[in-house]
Design an enzyme around this catalytic site. Structure first.
Site: not given
Length: 257
Positions: A152-154, A169
Protein backbone atom coordinates in the site's frame (compact mmCIF):
# COMPACT_ATOMS: atom_id res chain seq x y z
CA UNK A 1 -16.29 8.91 -22.06
CA UNK A 2 -16.71 12.52 -23.09
CA UNK A 3 -13.98 14.98 -23.96
CA UNK A 4 -13.82 18.53 -25.18
CA UNK A 5 -12.84 19.67 -28.65
CA UNK A 6 -9.27 20.82 -29.12
CA UNK A 7 -9.42 24.61 -28.82
CA UNK A 8 -5.83 25.56 -29.64
CA UNK A 9 -3.10 23.79 -31.61
CA UNK A 10 -0.18 22.68 -29.46
CA UNK A 11 2.87 24.78 -30.35
CA UNK A 12 5.36 23.01 -32.61
CA UNK A 13 8.23 24.93 -31.02
CA UNK A 14 7.36 24.89 -27.33
CA UNK A 15 7.92 28.08 -25.37
CA UNK A 16 9.30 27.05 -21.96
CA UNK A 17 7.38 29.94 -20.37
CA UNK A 18 4.03 28.60 -21.63
CA UNK A 19 2.91 25.23 -20.30
CA UNK A 20 0.00 23.21 -21.52
CA UNK A 21 -2.86 22.76 -19.05
CA UNK A 22 -5.17 19.85 -19.88
CA UNK A 23 -8.61 20.27 -18.26
CA UNK A 24 -9.74 17.84 -15.58
CA UNK A 25 -10.52 14.49 -17.20
CA UNK A 26 -12.40 11.47 -15.83
CA UNK A 27 -11.55 8.21 -17.62
CA UNK A 28 -10.50 4.58 -17.01
CA UNK A 29 -7.05 4.02 -15.57
CA UNK A 30 -5.66 2.40 -18.72
CA UNK A 31 -6.57 5.55 -20.65
CA UNK A 32 -5.10 7.87 -18.02
CA UNK A 33 -1.78 5.99 -18.02
CA UNK A 34 -1.70 5.98 -21.83
CA UNK A 35 -2.18 9.76 -21.81
CA UNK A 36 0.71 10.23 -19.37
CA UNK A 37 2.97 8.03 -21.51
CA UNK A 38 1.93 9.96 -24.64
CA UNK A 39 2.73 13.32 -23.03
CA UNK A 40 6.20 12.10 -22.06
CA UNK A 41 6.87 10.85 -25.58
CA UNK A 42 5.71 14.07 -27.22
CA UNK A 43 7.68 16.29 -24.86
CA UNK A 44 10.77 14.15 -25.37
CA UNK A 45 10.42 14.64 -29.14
CA UNK A 46 10.11 18.39 -28.68
CA UNK A 47 6.55 18.39 -30.05
CA UNK A 48 4.80 19.49 -26.89
CA UNK A 49 5.58 21.95 -24.08
CA UNK A 50 5.75 21.00 -20.43
CA UNK A 51 2.29 19.94 -19.29
CA UNK A 52 0.18 19.94 -16.15
CA UNK A 53 -3.04 18.00 -15.85
CA UNK A 54 -5.46 16.69 -13.24
CA UNK A 55 -7.62 13.61 -13.53
CA UNK A 56 -9.87 11.12 -11.79
CA UNK A 57 -10.35 7.39 -12.39
CA UNK A 58 -13.65 5.89 -13.55
CA UNK A 59 -14.24 3.15 -12.67
CA UNK A 60 -12.22 3.24 -9.44
CA UNK A 61 -8.93 1.40 -9.81
CA UNK A 62 -5.85 0.10 -8.08
CA UNK A 63 -2.69 1.24 -9.83
CA UNK A 64 0.45 -0.85 -9.39
CA UNK A 65 3.97 0.49 -9.52
CA UNK A 66 5.89 -0.47 -12.65
CA UNK A 67 8.06 -2.96 -10.75
CA UNK A 68 5.38 -4.15 -8.31
CA UNK A 69 4.68 -7.79 -9.18
CA UNK A 70 3.42 -9.11 -5.85
CA UNK A 71 -0.09 -8.23 -4.71
CA UNK A 72 -3.11 -10.13 -3.34
CA UNK A 73 -4.96 -12.27 -5.90
CA UNK A 74 -8.27 -10.91 -4.59
CA UNK A 75 -7.44 -7.50 -6.05
CA UNK A 76 -8.36 -8.90 -9.45
CA UNK A 77 -11.98 -9.47 -8.40
CA UNK A 78 -12.93 -6.51 -6.23
CA UNK A 79 -16.39 -4.96 -6.50
CA UNK A 80 -17.46 -1.55 -5.19
CA UNK A 81 -20.95 -0.11 -5.59
CA UNK A 82 -21.73 -2.79 -8.15
CA UNK A 83 -18.69 -2.01 -10.31
CA UNK A 84 -15.52 -4.02 -10.73
CA UNK A 85 -12.32 -2.20 -9.79
CA UNK A 86 -9.70 -1.92 -12.51
CA UNK A 87 -6.17 -3.14 -11.91
CA UNK A 88 -3.77 -0.91 -13.84
CA UNK A 89 0.02 -0.70 -14.05
CA UNK A 90 1.64 2.73 -13.90
CA UNK A 91 4.71 3.70 -15.93
CA UNK A 92 6.20 4.98 -12.64
CA UNK A 93 7.51 3.14 -9.60
CA UNK A 94 6.19 2.88 -6.07
CA UNK A 95 3.50 0.82 -4.38
CA UNK A 96 -0.19 0.24 -5.08
CA UNK A 97 -2.61 3.18 -4.93
CA UNK A 98 -6.39 2.99 -4.62
CA UNK A 99 -7.95 5.57 -6.89
CA UNK A 100 -11.38 6.31 -5.44
CA UNK A 101 -12.27 9.61 -3.86
CA UNK A 102 -8.90 10.99 -4.94
CA UNK A 103 -7.55 13.49 -7.46
CA UNK A 104 -4.43 12.73 -9.50
CA UNK A 105 -2.02 15.36 -10.77
CA UNK A 106 0.59 14.83 -13.49
CA UNK A 107 3.53 17.05 -14.44
CA UNK A 108 5.60 16.40 -17.57
CA UNK A 109 8.63 18.64 -17.85
CA UNK A 110 12.35 18.83 -18.56
CA UNK A 111 15.26 21.03 -17.58
CA UNK A 112 15.56 20.00 -13.93
CA UNK A 113 19.01 19.19 -12.61
CA UNK A 114 20.10 17.34 -9.51
CA UNK A 115 19.10 14.06 -7.88
CA UNK A 116 15.69 12.37 -7.96
CA UNK A 117 15.00 13.71 -4.48
CA UNK A 118 15.84 17.25 -5.56
CA UNK A 119 13.58 16.92 -8.60
CA UNK A 120 10.72 15.67 -6.40
CA UNK A 121 11.15 18.64 -4.10
CA UNK A 122 11.26 21.15 -6.95
CA UNK A 123 8.04 19.78 -8.41
CA UNK A 124 6.28 19.18 -5.08
CA UNK A 125 6.70 22.81 -4.07
CA UNK A 126 3.61 23.75 -6.09
CA UNK A 127 1.64 21.14 -4.15
CA UNK A 128 2.86 22.48 -0.81
CA UNK A 129 2.08 26.09 -1.74
CA UNK A 130 -1.28 25.24 -3.29
CA UNK A 131 -2.52 23.29 -0.29
CA UNK A 132 -1.16 25.98 2.05
CA UNK A 133 -3.40 28.48 0.26
CA UNK A 134 -6.30 26.19 1.23
CA UNK A 135 -5.21 26.16 4.87
CA UNK A 136 -3.53 22.74 4.80
CA UNK A 137 0.11 22.50 5.88
CA UNK A 138 2.12 19.69 4.27
CA UNK A 139 5.57 18.27 4.99
CA UNK A 140 7.78 15.60 3.44
CA UNK A 141 7.44 12.10 4.84
CA UNK A 142 10.08 9.72 6.12
CA UNK A 143 9.94 6.10 4.97
CA UNK A 144 9.43 3.47 7.60
CA UNK A 145 11.39 0.22 7.75
CA UNK A 146 8.57 -1.74 6.13
CA UNK A 147 8.20 0.38 3.01
CA UNK A 148 9.56 -2.18 0.55
CA UNK A 149 7.29 -4.91 1.91
CA UNK A 150 4.14 -2.79 2.17
CA UNK A 151 1.95 -3.15 -0.96
CA UNK A 152 0.00 0.00 0.00
CA UNK A 153 1.55 3.27 -1.17
CA UNK A 154 -0.33 5.15 1.53
CA UNK A 155 0.83 2.76 4.26
CA UNK A 156 4.17 4.58 4.49
CA UNK A 157 5.51 7.99 3.48
CA UNK A 158 8.87 8.48 1.78
CA UNK A 159 10.75 11.70 1.18
CA UNK A 160 8.82 11.99 -2.10
CA UNK A 161 5.47 12.05 -0.31
CA UNK A 162 3.61 14.81 1.49
CA UNK A 163 2.02 14.34 4.90
CA UNK A 164 -0.25 16.35 7.20
CA UNK A 165 0.79 17.76 10.56
CA UNK A 166 -0.12 14.48 12.29
CA UNK A 167 1.96 12.43 9.85
CA UNK A 168 -1.00 11.19 7.81
CA UNK A 169 -0.08 10.88 4.16
CA UNK A 170 -2.14 13.11 1.86
CA UNK A 171 -0.18 12.92 -1.41
CA UNK A 172 1.82 9.99 -2.76
CA UNK A 173 3.96 10.69 -5.84
CA UNK A 174 6.08 8.68 -8.26
CA UNK A 175 8.38 9.49 -11.17
CA UNK A 176 9.43 8.25 -14.57
CA UNK A 177 12.58 9.66 -16.21
CA UNK A 178 13.37 9.38 -19.89
CA UNK A 179 16.49 11.26 -20.81
CA UNK A 180 15.95 14.76 -19.51
CA UNK A 181 12.15 14.39 -19.37
CA UNK A 182 10.36 13.76 -16.08
CA UNK A 183 6.85 12.50 -15.54
CA UNK A 184 5.76 12.97 -11.95
CA UNK A 185 2.23 12.05 -11.02
CA UNK A 186 0.58 11.50 -7.70
CA UNK A 187 -2.66 10.82 -5.89
CA UNK A 188 -4.27 13.30 -3.50
CA UNK A 189 -6.73 11.63 -1.15
CA UNK A 190 -9.80 13.83 -0.83
CA UNK A 191 -12.84 11.72 0.07
CA UNK A 192 -11.81 8.04 0.35
CA UNK A 193 -14.44 5.41 1.08
CA UNK A 194 -13.30 3.86 4.36
CA UNK A 195 -14.98 0.50 3.73
CA UNK A 196 -13.41 0.11 0.28
CA UNK A 197 -9.99 1.12 1.58
CA UNK A 198 -10.26 -1.49 4.34
CA UNK A 199 -11.41 -4.10 1.81
CA UNK A 200 -8.36 -3.46 -0.37
CA UNK A 201 -5.61 -2.92 2.19
CA UNK A 202 -7.04 -4.26 5.45
CA UNK A 203 -6.46 -0.94 7.22
CA UNK A 204 -8.51 2.16 7.90
CA UNK A 205 -8.51 5.18 5.62
CA UNK A 206 -7.98 8.57 7.20
CA UNK A 207 -10.92 10.95 7.44
CA UNK A 208 -11.84 13.07 4.43
CA UNK A 209 -10.15 16.45 4.04
CA UNK A 210 -12.30 19.25 5.43
CA UNK A 211 -12.14 22.42 3.35
CA UNK A 212 -14.45 25.43 3.65
CA UNK A 213 -16.66 25.18 0.55
CA UNK A 214 -19.08 27.89 -0.53
CA UNK A 215 -22.57 26.86 -1.57
CA UNK A 216 -22.39 24.93 -4.83
CA UNK A 217 -18.58 24.85 -4.84
CA UNK A 218 -16.91 21.66 -6.04
CA UNK A 219 -14.08 20.22 -3.93
CA UNK A 220 -12.08 18.90 -6.87
CA UNK A 221 -12.31 22.17 -8.79
CA UNK A 222 -11.37 24.13 -5.67
CA UNK A 223 -8.18 22.07 -5.30
CA UNK A 224 -7.36 22.28 -9.00
CA UNK A 225 -7.75 26.07 -9.05
CA UNK A 226 -5.45 26.44 -6.05
CA UNK A 227 -2.80 24.16 -7.54
CA UNK A 228 -2.87 25.81 -10.97
CA UNK A 229 -2.33 29.19 -9.32
CA UNK A 230 0.57 27.86 -7.24
CA UNK A 231 2.12 26.12 -10.27
CA UNK A 232 2.22 29.44 -12.14
CA UNK A 233 4.11 30.93 -9.22
CA UNK A 234 6.46 28.03 -8.54
CA UNK A 235 7.42 27.27 -12.15
CA UNK A 236 7.27 30.93 -13.31
CA UNK A 237 5.05 30.06 -16.26
CA UNK A 238 1.68 30.79 -17.79
CA UNK A 239 -0.75 28.13 -18.98
CA UNK A 240 -2.47 27.54 -22.31
CA UNK A 241 -5.59 25.43 -21.76
CA UNK A 242 -5.53 22.69 -24.40
CA UNK A 243 -7.75 19.60 -24.18
CA UNK A 244 -6.63 16.54 -26.13
CA UNK A 245 -7.36 16.76 -29.85
CA UNK A 246 -9.17 14.05 -31.82
CA UNK A 247 -5.81 13.05 -33.32
CA UNK A 248 -4.27 12.78 -29.88
CA UNK A 249 -7.17 10.67 -28.63
CA UNK A 250 -6.58 8.27 -31.53
CA UNK A 251 -2.95 7.82 -30.50
CA UNK A 252 -3.89 7.35 -26.85
CA UNK A 253 -6.49 4.69 -27.69
CA UNK A 254 -3.95 2.83 -29.85
CA UNK A 255 -1.65 2.66 -26.82
CA UNK A 256 -4.52 1.23 -24.74
CA UNK A 257 -5.06 -1.74 -27.10
Amino acid sequence: MSHEAFTKPAPTTPDSRIWRLIPHLEAPGTVQMAIDRYLVEQHQLGLMPATLRFYTWSPPAISLGYHQHQYPDRWQNLIWNGRALDLVRRPTGGRAVLHQGDLTYAVVMSGLSGSCTQAYQQICEFLIQGWRSLGIQLHYGTAGRGYIHNPNCFGTATGADLVLEDGTKLIGSAQLRRGGVILQHGSMRLEPDEDLFAQVFGTEAFAAIKLPLRRGEDLIQLVINALVASAKNCFHVDFAVQPLSEQEWEKVYLDCD
